[in-house]
Design an enzyme around this catalytic site. Structure first.
Site, PDB file in Angstrom:
ATOM      1  N   SER A  27       0.852  -1.188   0.000  1.00 33.57           N
ATOM      2  CA  SER A  27       0.000   0.000   0.000  1.00 33.57           C
ATOM      3  C   SER A  27       0.887   1.236   0.000  1.00 33.57           C
ATOM      4  O   SER A  27       2.064   1.155  -0.378  1.00 33.57           O
ATOM      5  CB  SER A  27      -0.937  -0.023   1.208  1.00 33.57           C
ATOM      6  N   ASN A  28       0.358   2.350   0.412  1.00 28.56           N
ATOM      7  CA  ASN A  28       1.147   3.584   0.493  1.00 28.56           C
ATOM      8  C   ASN A  28       0.558   4.460   1.589  1.00 28.56           C
ATOM      9  O   ASN A  28      -0.463   4.114   2.183  1.00 28.56           O
ATOM     10  CB  ASN A  28       1.146   4.299  -0.869  1.00 28.56           C
ATOM     11  N   GLY A  29       1.198   5.591   1.824  1.00 26.75           N
ATOM     12  CA  GLY A  29       0.824   6.417   2.981  1.00 26.75           C
ATOM     13  C   GLY A  29      -0.225   7.480   2.715  1.00 26.75           C
ATOM     14  O   GLY A  29      -0.319   8.447   3.467  1.00 26.75           O
TER      15      GLY A  29
END
Ligand code: C5P
Length: 220
Positions: A27-29
């Site tokens: 995923s990512n932030g």
């Protein structure tokens, strides 16, 4: 009257997750703040808003139909269901761009001999480009682009490659603006190039300015 009033606006926001096994994911932030701010601004400006959101720590905006999703394919399916009705489609989500080729049913173990785990990845579907390729007359497609360099060249090429009408680009290498921050500074591109620059301004304010700028440009 501003063209946002009465429009049906489909927005995606936040990150997506691609699972490697039942407990691990890529995923990512992304915080989802920009997409949620756009949904709130569009609602306040008189639009009917559908928000398709990846996992975020934000409350669904008031009077906005919010559909929670986790993976990129779930986000695509949820958006496809609203596509026909939507006048504007805004791709503000930070979709995980790579996914494991397979998802194990059990938690994957690291190889005891090598001490390593090799994962095969494939690129995920480009959601906004796929939706834009199915566009009907009168629909407006707006993408976002978070860049760390060559903002101008990358934004223009994404605009064309993804078949969009507008790209809202920001330089995420700057401190205190962009991903996960409360402020944003953006450049809006429309063919053939730069339309305008906005900010740095709090995301709730820049959301209104983005919608106003695009509404004004469509009216021209
Ligand atoms: O990640 P990228 O810079 O290509 O994102 C630009 C735009 O494309 C954004 O609007 C993003 O939401 C969209 N996108 C998408 N599906 C992907 C990757 C990006 O809809 N798999």
């Amino acid at each position: 009257m501003l063209q946002v009033q009465g429009k049906k606006i489909l927005i995606n926001a936040g990150p997506t997750r691609e699972f490697l096994d039942p407990v691990r994911y890529l995923s990512n932030g992304s915080s989802g703040k920009m997409g949620y701010a756009l949904a709130e601004a569009a609602k306040a400006m008189g639009a009917e808003v559908y928000l398709v959101s990846g996992p975020v720590a934000l409350n669904p905006p008031d009077r906005v139909k919010t559909v929670p999703v986790v993976t990129g394919e779930e986000m695509f399916e949820a958006m496809s269901g609203f596509l026909d009705q939507a006048d504007w489609i805004i791709g503000c989500a930070a979709i995980a761009d790579l996914a494991p080729v397979s998802c194990g049913e059990q938690k994957i173990k690291i190889d005891k001999e090598t001490g390593k785990l090799t994962i095969e990845l494939h690129p995920t579907r480009d959601i906004i480009a796929t939706l834009a390729s199915q566009r009907r007359d009168g629909q407006v497609f707006i993408g976002f682009a978070a860049e760390t360099q060559n903002v101008d060249a990358n934004a223009k090429s994404k605009l064309i490659r993804k078949g969009l009408d507008y790209i809202v680009a920001n330089d995420v290498s700057q401190n205190n603006v962009g991903m996960n921050a409360d402020q944003n500074a953006v450049q809006i591109y429309a063919p053939p190039g730069l339309l305008t620059s906005l900010g740095p301004t709090p995301k709730h304010q820049i959301a209104k300015d983005i919608l106003r700028t695009i509404a004004k440009d469509i009216k021209k």
